[in-house]
Design a protein around this motif. Structure first.
Motif, PDB file in Angstrom:
ATOM      1  N   GLY A  64       0.775  -1.231   0.000  1.00 15.35           N
ATOM      2  CA  GLY A  64       0.000   0.000   0.000  1.00 15.35           C
ATOM      3  C   GLY A  64       0.805   1.278   0.000  1.00 15.35           C
ATOM      4  N   HIS A  65       2.111   1.195  -0.195  1.00 13.46           N
ATOM      5  CA  HIS A  65       2.944   2.394  -0.146  1.00 13.46           C
ATOM      6  C   HIS A  65       3.247   2.991  -1.510  1.00 13.46           C
ATOM      7  N   GLY A  66       2.608   2.487  -2.559  1.00 14.38           N
ATOM      8  CA  GLY A  66       2.688   3.167  -3.845  1.00 14.38           C
ATOM      9  C   GLY A  66       3.348   2.413  -4.974  1.00 14.38           C
ATOM     10  N   GLN A  67       4.046   1.318  -4.665  1.00 18.37           N
ATOM     11  CA  GLN A  67       4.756   0.622  -5.731  1.00 18.37           C
ATOM     12  C   GLN A  67       3.808   0.008  -6.765  1.00 18.37           C
ATOM     13  N   GLU A  68       2.680  -0.520  -6.306  1.00 20.37           N
ATOM     14  CA  GLU A  68       1.734  -1.088  -7.263  1.00 20.37           C
ATOM     15  C   GLU A  68       1.026   0.018  -8.039  1.00 20.37           C
ATOM     16  N   ARG A  69       0.721   1.108  -7.394  1.00 21.09           N
ATOM     17  CA  ARG A  69       0.103   2.242  -8.084  1.00 21.09           C
ATOM     18  C   ARG A  69       1.032   2.765  -9.180  1.00 21.09           C
ATOM     19  N   PHE A  70       2.324   2.836  -8.877  1.00 22.72           N
ATOM     20  CA  PHE A  70       3.311   3.282  -9.867  1.00 22.72           C
ATOM     21  C   PHE A  70       3.354   2.325 -11.056  1.00 22.72           C
ATOM     22  N   LEU A  71       3.413   1.024 -10.777  1.00 22.35           N
ATOM     23  CA  LEU A  71       3.475   0.036 -11.851  1.00 22.35           C
ATOM     24  C   LEU A  71       2.230   0.099 -12.733  1.00 22.35           C
ATOM     25  N   ARG A  72       1.071   0.230 -12.110  1.00 16.59           N
ATOM     26  CA  ARG A  72      -0.185   0.308 -12.862  1.00 16.59           C
ATOM     27  C   ARG A  72      -0.269   1.607 -13.669  1.00 16.59           C
ATOM     28  N   ALA A  73       0.324   2.670 -13.166  1.00 16.27           N
ATOM     29  CA  ALA A  73       0.383   3.914 -13.949  1.00 16.27           C
ATOM     30  C   ALA A  73       1.240   3.717 -15.196  1.00 16.27           C
ATOM     31  N   LEU A  74       2.363   3.009 -15.061  1.00 20.41           N
ATOM     32  CA  LEU A  74       3.200   2.718 -16.221  1.00 20.41           C
ATOM     33  C   LEU A  74       2.425   1.918 -17.268  1.00 20.41           C
ATOM     34  N   ALA A  75       1.509   1.063 -16.800  1.00 19.49           N
ATOM     35  CA  ALA A  75       0.716   0.221 -17.698  1.00 19.49           C
ATOM     36  C   ALA A  75      -0.519   0.935 -18.246  1.00 19.49           C
ATOM     37  N   GLY A  76      -0.724   2.186 -17.826  1.00 22.49           N
ATOM     38  CA  GLY A  76      -1.893   2.916 -18.285  1.00 22.49           C
ATOM     39  C   GLY A  76      -3.178   2.508 -17.601  1.00 22.49           C
ATOM     40  N   LEU A  77      -3.069   1.800 -16.485  1.00 22.86           N
ATOM     41  CA  LEU A  77      -4.244   1.290 -15.778  1.00 22.86           C
ATOM     42  C   LEU A  77      -4.689   2.191 -14.638  1.00 22.86           C
ATOM     43  N   GLU A  78      -3.861   3.157 -14.284  1.00 26.15           N
ATOM     44  CA  GLU A  78      -4.193   4.058 -13.185  1.00 26.15           C
ATOM     45  C   GLU A  78      -3.708   5.455 -13.551  1.00 26.15           C
ATOM     46  N   GLN A  79      -4.545   6.443 -13.347  1.00 25.57           N
ATOM     47  CA  GLN A  79      -4.199   7.812 -13.716  1.00 25.57           C
ATOM     48  C   GLN A  79      -3.434   8.494 -12.585  1.00 25.57           C
ATOM     49  N   PRO A  80      -2.247   9.036 -12.873  1.00 27.59           N
ATOM     50  CA  PRO A  80      -1.504   9.765 -11.848  1.00 27.59           C
ATOM     51  C   PRO A  80      -2.120  11.143 -11.610  1.00 27.59           C
ATOM     52  N   VAL A  81      -1.720  11.775 -10.504  1.00 22.96           N
ATOM     53  CA  VAL A  81      -2.166  13.132 -10.197  1.00 22.96           C
ATOM     54  C   VAL A  81      -1.540  14.124 -11.178  1.00 22.96           C
ATOM     55  N   ALA A  82      -0.281  13.892 -11.518  1.00 21.81           N
ATOM     56  CA  ALA A  82       0.441  14.774 -12.430  1.00 21.81           C
ATOM     57  C   ALA A  82       1.606  14.004 -13.036  1.00 21.81           C
ATOM     58  N   GLY A  83       2.207  14.607 -14.064  1.00 25.30           N
ATOM     59  CA  GLY A  83       3.392  14.018 -14.665  1.00 25.30           C
ATOM     60  C   GLY A  83       3.112  13.301 -15.960  1.00 25.30           C
ATOM     61  N   GLU A  84       4.171  12.723 -16.514  1.00 31.70           N
ATOM     62  CA  GLU A  84       4.081  12.112 -17.840  1.00 31.70           C
ATOM     63  C   GLU A  84       4.893  10.819 -17.898  1.00 31.70           C
ATOM     64  N   ILE A  85       4.358   9.856 -18.624  1.00 33.16           N
ATOM     65  CA  ILE A  85       5.061   8.610 -18.932  1.00 33.16           C
ATOM     66  C   ILE A  85       5.148   8.529 -20.441  1.00 33.16           C
ATOM     67  N   ALA A  86       6.345   8.420 -20.982  1.00 33.78           N
ATOM     68  CA  ALA A  86       6.514   8.436 -22.432  1.00 33.78           C
ATOM     69  C   ALA A  86       7.527   7.386 -22.870  1.00 33.78           C
ATOM     70  N   VAL A  87       7.367   6.947 -24.099  1.00 31.53           N
ATOM     71  CA  VAL A  87       8.262   5.965 -24.708  1.00 31.53           C
ATOM     72  C   VAL A  87       9.052   6.646 -25.810  1.00 31.53           C
ATOM     73  N   ASP A  88      10.337   6.373 -25.880  1.00 30.56           N
ATOM     74  CA  ASP A  88      11.174   6.938 -26.941  1.00 30.56           C
ATOM     75  C   ASP A  88      10.537   6.715 -28.311  1.00 30.56           C
ATOM     76  N   GLY A  89      10.489   7.785 -29.097  1.00 31.85           N
ATOM     77  CA  GLY A  89      10.010   7.664 -30.460  1.00 31.85           C
ATOM     78  C   GLY A  89       8.511   7.629 -30.615  1.00 31.85           C
ATOM     79  N   LYS A  90       7.766   7.722 -29.508  1.00 32.96           N
ATOM     80  CA  LYS A  90       6.302   7.701 -29.568  1.00 32.96           C
ATOM     81  C   LYS A  90       5.760   9.063 -29.157  1.00 32.96           C
ATOM     82  N   ALA A  91       4.854   9.598 -29.963  1.00 32.33           N
ATOM     83  CA  ALA A  91       4.249  10.879 -29.641  1.00 32.33           C
ATOM     84  C   ALA A  91       3.230  10.711 -28.515  1.00 32.33           C
ATOM     85  N   GLY A  92       3.166  11.683 -27.628  1.00 37.27           N
ATOM     86  CA  GLY A  92       2.176  11.662 -26.560  1.00 37.27           C
ATOM     87  C   GLY A  92       2.603  10.791 -25.396  1.00 37.27           C
ATOM     88  N   SER A  93       1.876  10.925 -24.303  1.00 42.50           N
ATOM     89  CA  SER A  93       2.194  10.180 -23.098  1.00 42.50           C
ATOM     90  C   SER A  93       1.252   8.992 -22.927  1.00 42.50           C
TER      91      SER A  93
END
Length: 245
Positions: free
Chosen positions: A38-67
């Motif tokens: 419950g300290h955030g590691q699963e929330r972070f992983l799910r945000a990377l997977a696009g399954l959970e919306q963060p409060v702020a910030g961006e996740i991007a992949v090299d060579g891909k437009a948009g977050s």
């Protein structure tokens, strides 16, 4: 596998009022996520997977437009996710082994516009051999397989997407020791081929065995990062509890 790329996390805030997270996950790197439940590691992983919306910030992949803002965008960006609870969010229990494997990549089995079951079986067979899946036959119900072999089928499904990034949520939870070591070898092999892996594990020893570095989460933020000789059981546990080792 897709061309090697980096996954870039910029100013990601996963809960209100906490410090932002900025990380670059490089091709061929295995990054571990640790922390008390419950300290955030699963929330972070799910945000990377696009399954959970963060409060702020961006996740991007090299060579891909948009977050990355949705699971669909994550898949399009070359990100595959293996869920923690295979029974409730992974397998389709009424379907066969083959159908569970192919459900995310049905379009790969089309020949001249028609579905080719032979092509599907050939794809499954390649992953069955690579992962050592023990199943009586492809059309057997997936529920007839052991937990470890069900997990291998889910991993095969994820790898069939040919991702650049593999996100693993406690991937050896509930599997036997022999299967665990098969999976470890597969993960190391994928990294050697240039895939980036992010592994959330409830077992510190697993992270120390597999990962090049570890991010320790406490109170919804990255409280510590370790690599090399400083990455030990003592330092990780101390950081999880907010203490110095």
């Amino acid at each position: 596998m897709a061309e090697a790329k980096a996954l870039r996390v910029r100013g990601l805030v996963i809960a209100p009022g906490v410090d932002p997270i900025s990380q670059t996950i490089a091709p061929g790197e295995i990054v571990g996520l640790a922390g008390l439940d419950g300290h955030g590691q699963e929330r972070f992983l799910r945000a990377l997977a696009g399954l959970e919306q963060p409060v702020a910030g961006e996740i991007a992949v090299d060579g891909k437009a948009g977050s990355i803002t949705s699971f669909r965008k994550a898949v399009a960006g070359g990100i595959a996710y293996l869920p923690r609870d295979r029974r409730s969010t992974g397998i389709f229990p009424t379907q066969s082994v083959l159908d569970n494997f192919a459900i995310s990549t049905v379009s790969n089995d089309r020949r001249l516009g028609l579905l080719s079951f032979a092509a599907r079986r050939r794809r499954y067979e390649a992953y069955r051999q690579r992962l050592g899946i023990v199943a009586p036959r492809p059309d057997a119900a997936i529920t007839t397989l052991s937990g470890g072999n069900q997990q291998k089928v889910l991993l095969a499904r994820a790898l069939a997407l040919e991702p650049s990034f593999l996100l693993l949520n406690d991937p050896t939870r509930g599997v036997d020791v022999a299967t665990r070591h098969v999976l470890y070898d597969v993960f190391r092999g994928l990294a050697a081929e240039g895939m980036a892996l992010v592994i959330l594990s409830s077992e510190i020893e697993e992270i120390l065995l597999l990962c090049h570095r570890v991010l320790v989460f406490r109170e919804q933020r990255v409280s510590a990062e370790f690599s090399g000789a400083e990455m030990t059981t003592d330092t990780v546990i101390a950081a999880m509890f907010g203490r110095a080792a």
